[in-house]
Design a protein around this motif. Structure first.
Motif, PDB file in Angstrom:
ATOM      1  N   UNK A   1     -18.326  11.339  -3.050  1.00 58.13           N
ATOM      2  CA  UNK A   1     -18.417   9.943  -2.618  1.00 58.13           C
ATOM      3  C   UNK A   1     -19.032   9.767  -1.232  1.00 58.13           C
ATOM      4  N   UNK A   2     -18.640  10.606  -0.290  1.00 60.92           N
ATOM      5  CA  UNK A   2     -19.154  10.471   1.077  1.00 60.92           C
ATOM      6  C   UNK A   2     -20.648  10.777   1.144  1.00 60.92           C
ATOM      7  N   UNK A   3     -21.109  11.667   0.275  1.00 59.34           N
ATOM      8  CA  UNK A   3     -22.512  12.057   0.281  1.00 59.34           C
ATOM      9  C   UNK A   3     -23.301  11.366  -0.830  1.00 59.34           C
ATOM     10  N   UNK A   4     -22.923  10.145  -1.153  1.00 62.22           N
ATOM     11  CA  UNK A   4     -23.611   9.396  -2.210  1.00 62.22           C
ATOM     12  C   UNK A   4     -25.114   9.300  -1.945  1.00 62.22           C
TER      13      UNK A   4
ATOM     14  N   UNK B   1     -14.659   3.252  -3.863  1.00 59.82           N
ATOM     15  CA  UNK B   1     -15.946   2.569  -3.832  1.00 59.82           C
ATOM     16  C   UNK B   1     -16.959   3.290  -4.704  1.00 59.82           C
ATOM     17  N   UNK B   2     -16.890   4.623  -4.749  1.00 58.00           N
ATOM     18  CA  UNK B   2     -17.849   5.395  -5.545  1.00 58.00           C
ATOM     19  C   UNK B   2     -17.481   5.403  -7.030  1.00 58.00           C
ATOM     20  N   UNK B   3     -16.255   5.759  -7.355  1.00 57.72           N
ATOM     21  CA  UNK B   3     -15.874   5.933  -8.759  1.00 57.72           C
ATOM     22  C   UNK B   3     -15.413   4.640  -9.423  1.00 57.72           C
ATOM     23  N   UNK B   4     -14.892   3.697  -8.645  1.00 58.60           N
ATOM     24  CA  UNK B   4     -14.406   2.448  -9.207  1.00 58.60           C
ATOM     25  C   UNK B   4     -13.003   2.578  -9.765  1.00 58.60           C
ATOM     26  N   UNK B   5     -12.371   1.458 -10.005  1.00 60.69           N
ATOM     27  CA  UNK B   5     -10.971   1.458 -10.443  1.00 60.69           C
ATOM     28  C   UNK B   5     -10.809   1.960 -11.870  1.00 60.69           C
ATOM     29  N   UNK B   6     -11.867   1.961 -12.670  1.00 60.39           N
ATOM     30  CA  UNK B   6     -11.756   2.418 -14.050  1.00 60.39           C
ATOM     31  C   UNK B   6     -11.812   3.936 -14.182  1.00 60.39           C
TER      32      UNK B   6
END
Length: 338
Positions: A222-225, A280-285
């Motif tokens: 996520x941090x390195x998107x 923020x990267x993967x989302x709640x789903x």
């Protein structure tokens, strides 16, 4: 709020006793883990769990990977004992343990695939725990494909756990990693590298039904998107002509698209900023509540409490909170909804 803890660790008594009376690596692990009663003492595990309301667990074995504990004939027995023991705990305490993920002796790949099927069909396992390398070999090595194929066939997830020791140095001029850098930064690198190999090898295209959950909220991803996205969109720009074979990949889409399809858990040791980045990267789903208990400084309750506190501080809509807390686990692990 109801919570299903998707990634935490426990040694059932059958396996624990076997390890304590073994020789070599297994016995050493048993000695070191004695200082964390919650990982082998069921009464202590219950005392920790009783601190939290409406809280259940998906069980998995603790470290190290079974394949690192001996020859195949030994590790295959460890896997059977561990899986039988976890299945028995789930059967005997359904109000405590919502399910379990099986562990395999990956140094015996054909046996591992058979044990995976046995765990799914006979024991009711809800997934598999696999580590980020197999005694130093990458997960996309063809020897291990049968295990991933078995998980996809049965619609069960792979829970990816990092594995790295101090004998992998931080610099070429040294022989060991210092200051536990091998764990603090090495484990997130391990997880991220393993995910990348699954992507670029074409594994996710070959097995479109395969579901993979990356421990610790996807580690570095996520941090390195930006690097995973527009950075890897330029794959090959930094590679010399003589090394073109190092970037050959059969994938059909942007690398970022594949990484977005992985699942991740909230086990980031109570870090609010890391949780926000991962969500923020993967989302709640695609995000599941998990604690990594009992490896907190309190040896059990700390990471559970701190992770719940972080999630509650985000002030998410109730529907989103329910997905992270328990609904995504019910869906991914095939649990009965209630």
């Amino acid at each position: 709020m109801k919570y299903i803890d998707a990634f935490n660790h426990f040694f059932p008594d059958q396996l624990w006793q076997k390890m304590l009376h073994a020789e070599g690596a297994a016995k050493d692990i048993g000695k070191r883990m004695r200082g964390i009663p919650c990982i082998f003492d069921l009464d202590e595990r219950f005392r920790v769990m009783d601190r939290f309301d409406d809280y259940t667990q998906i069980l998995s074995l603790g470290m190290p990977p079974l394949e690192s504990l001996g020859a195949p004939e030994e590790t295959v027995e460890y896997a059977r004992l561990g899986n039988d023991g976890l299945a028995e705990l789930v059967a005997n305490h359904p109000d405590r343990f919502a399910g379990f993920v099986a562990s395999l002796a990956m140094n015996a790949p054909e046996e591992a695939a058979r044990e995976a099927e046995r765990a799914f069909v006979e024991l009711g396992a809800n997934g598999l725990q696999i580590h980020s390398n197999i005694n130093g070999a990458p997960l996309d090595d063809p020897r291990f494909f049968g295990v991933f194929e078995m998980a996809a066939k049965h619609g069960k997830p792979i829970l990816l756990h990092p594995s790295r020791k101090s004998d992998m140095p931080d610099y070429h001029t040294e022989t060991k990693s210092k200051y536990e850098i091998w764990w603090t930064f090495g484990w997130p690198y391990e997880t991220s590298t393993a995910l990348a190999r699954l992507v670029f090898s074409g594994m996710m295209d070959r097995l479109p039904n395969l579901k993979v959950l990356a421990h610790h909220l996807g580690a570095m991803i996520p941090y390195f998107e930006g690097r995973v996205g527009p950075g890897w969109d330029q794959l090959g720009n930094r590679t010399s002509a003589e090394d073109r074979d190092l970037i050959s990949s059969p994938i059909k889409r942007r690398p970022l698209d594949y990484f977005k399809e992985f699942y991740a858990d909230t086990a980031v040791f109570g870090s609010r900023s890391a949780t926000m980045c991962g969500l923020d990267f993967f989302g709640v789903d695609k995000t599941l509540f998990a604690s990594d208990s009992p490896f907190d400084p309190e040896k059990g309750p700390g990471y559970i409490r701190d992770t719940i506190k972080v999630l509650e501080s985000l002030d998410l809509p109730t529907a989103d909170m329910e997905k992270i807390a328990f609904r995504n686990a019910q869906s991914l692990f095939g649990l009965k909804a209630n």
